[in-house]
Design an enzyme around this catalytic site. Structure first.
Site, short mmCIF file in Angstrom:
data_model
loop_
_atom_site.label_atom_id
_atom_site.label_comp_id
_atom_site.label_asym_id
_atom_site.label_seq_id
_atom_site.Cartn_x
_atom_site.Cartn_y
_atom_site.Cartn_z
N ARG A 77 -21.26 4.91 22.97
CA ARG A 77 -19.97 4.22 23.04
C ARG A 77 -20.02 2.91 22.25
NH1 ARG A 77 -16.16 6.43 26.11
NH2 ARG A 77 -16.63 7.84 27.83
N ASN A 114 -10.03 7.82 21.47
CA ASN A 114 -9.21 6.69 21.01
C ASN A 114 -10.02 5.61 20.34
OD1 ASN A 114 -6.54 7.47 22.14
ND2 ASN A 114 -7.72 7.54 24.02
N GLY A 115 -11.12 5.21 21.01
CA GLY A 115 -11.93 4.11 20.46
C GLY A 115 -12.51 4.48 19.12
N THR A 116 -12.98 5.72 19.01
CA THR A 116 -13.58 6.18 17.76
C THR A 116 -12.56 6.17 16.63
OG1 THR A 116 -15.05 7.60 19.04
CG2 THR A 116 -14.78 8.14 16.70
N ASP A 138 -9.57 14.03 28.02
CA ASP A 138 -8.38 13.34 28.57
C ASP A 138 -7.07 13.79 27.92
OD1 ASP A 138 -10.25 10.20 28.58
OD2 ASP A 138 -10.32 11.93 29.91
N GLY A 181 -9.64 11.76 33.41
CA GLY A 181 -8.45 11.64 32.58
C GLY A 181 -8.20 10.21 32.14
N HIS A 182 -9.08 9.28 32.69
CA HIS A 182 -8.93 7.86 32.32
C HIS A 182 -7.52 7.39 32.68
CE1 HIS A 182 -10.34 4.60 29.30
NE2 HIS A 182 -10.65 4.32 30.54
N ARG A 260 -10.81 15.30 53.68
CA ARG A 260 -12.07 15.09 52.94
C ARG A 260 -11.76 14.94 51.46
NH1 ARG A 260 -13.26 14.97 57.48
NH2 ARG A 260 -15.08 15.82 58.60
O1 F6P Z 1 -12.93 9.81 28.14
C1 F6P Z 1 -13.56 10.82 28.85
C2 F6P Z 1 -14.00 10.31 30.19
O2 F6P Z 1 -14.65 11.33 30.87
C3 F6P Z 1 -12.86 9.79 31.07
O3 F6P Z 1 -12.09 10.84 31.64
C4 F6P Z 1 -13.65 8.99 32.06
O4 F6P Z 1 -12.86 8.02 32.71
C5 F6P Z 1 -14.69 8.32 31.15
O5 F6P Z 1 -14.89 9.22 30.06
C6 F6P Z 1 -16.03 8.07 31.81
O6 F6P Z 1 -16.77 7.27 30.88
P1 F6P Z 1 -18.39 7.29 30.85
O7 F6P Z 1 -18.81 8.62 30.31
O8 F6P Z 1 -18.74 6.16 29.93
O9 F6P Z 1 -18.83 7.08 32.28
#
Ligand code: F6P
Length: 344
Positions: A77, A114-116, A138, A181-182, A260
């Protein structure tokens, strides 16, 4: 580019997902077989360019990876334009440009979310021949109707929800499942409908806990043996708990119903891609190699109305493609009586 073979560098960055290897194979095999190009893999995303850490990708290396989850190149990342902790001077972008030249690259494929794509747009502005290939479970990348990784995540989440129905019935419980799904609710919406969720909470539709609890109490009054609540991880919550744990606690507290939670987590990012994701990733990869051959840089491959096309990278960066609350699938869910937490 003269008589020298065109040389493509491929990197995968950001969260991994099923289908990345299918995309790498799509780019690589098209470049080698169709266009006689040379292909190298860049290790662990943009950090591989900063470290000049690469591997030659020939047909043999690309063989047998179509069905493989994850990414053979590794990912990270790392955001090259963001100074690291305690870093006074950020020389990563200059190192990337320097190594791009030293490696003799004619094009750089950035497979990522997105970041990429934002980083890819910035490198394109600095003169590198960059092409973006969108990927993420996502499904929230602006400019493309679909990203590979999404179908597999929905498939995994739906299978998990199917399994929750039987244990919920056996114990007459409310089962809450949190999916990834962020900031977007695409996975929750699609797996919620596919899995027969009674309540679906997504970040894009503000919910009222009283309405959620009223819906569940009404189902209990109607002698429904159990309920399934599907929650997108990015919903608003007044707690540091995970979304699923928070919602389950609120339901238990307000209704007294046995409840649960299941946090599905990284299972949604693992394993072999579905056929749909393999096909989309292959289409994206092959088209990206075609774009190199036509010297069409500074754009991201995209699926628009079923057609593979491209969109300028500077139109993609910094935006998210979120669920429109008037989305047709939300509307159909409402017809079936699904509670989205916003109305009776
Ligand atoms: O962007 C994909 C994703 O799995 C998101 O759905 C999730 O919130 C995030 O990555 C988790 O990030 P990491 O892999 O850095 O824990």
């Amino acid at each position: 580019m003269g008589s020298k073979k065109i040389k493509i560098g491929i990197l995968s960055a950001g969260g991994d997902c099923p289908g990345i290897n299918a995309a790498i194979r799509g780019v690589g095999k098209t470049a080698i077989v169709e266009y006689g190009m040379e292909v190298i893999g860049i290790i662990n995303g943009f950090s591989g360019l900063v470290q000049k850490d690469t591997i030659k990708l020939n047909e043999q290396m690309l063989s047998g990876i179509l069905t493989l989850g994850g990414t053979i190149l590794g990912t990270s990342r790392l955001k090259p334009y963001k100074a690291g902790d305690g870093e006074d001077v950020n020389d990563k972008p200059d190192l990337i440009k320097k190594h791009y030249e030293e490696l003799g690259l004619d094009a750089l494929m950035c497979i990522g979310g997105n970041g990429t794509q934002t980083t890819a747009a910035m490198l394109a502005k600095e003169g590198l021949n960059v092409i973006g290939v969108p990927k993420t479970i996502d499904n929230d990348i602006w400019g493309t109707d679909l990203t590979f990784g999404f179908d597999t995540a929905v498939h995994i989440a739906t299978e998990a929800i199917d399994r929750l129905h039987t244990t919920a019935y056996s114990h007459k419980r409310v089962m809450v499942i949190e999916v990834m799904g962020h900031h977007a609710g695409w996975i929750a919406l699609h797996s919620g409908i596919a899995g027969g969720g009674d309540v679906i909470l997504i970040p894009e539709i503000p919910y009222d806990l009283n309405l959620v609890n009223e819906c569940l109490m009404e189902r209990s009054r109607k002698k429904k043996p159990y309920s399934i609540v599907v929650v997108g991880e990015g919903i608003e919550k007044a707690s540091k708990k995970s979304a699923g744990a928070y919602i389950a606690k609120q339901i238990r507290k307000a209704t007294g119903l046995e409840t649960r939670e299941t946090i599905l987590g990284y299972i949604q990012r693992g394993g072999s891609p579905t056929a749909t994701d393999r096909i989309l990733a292959t289409r994206f990869g092959a088209y990206a190699a075609k774009m190199v051959n036509e010297r069409r840089f500074g754009s991201m491959v995209a699926l628009r109305n079923g057609i593979i096309t491209s969109i300028p990278l500077d139109e993609v960066g910094g935006k998210l493609r979120l669920v429109d609350p008037t989305n047709g699938l939300v509307e159909k869910g409402r017809y079936l009586g699904v509670c989205f937490g916003d109305c009776r």
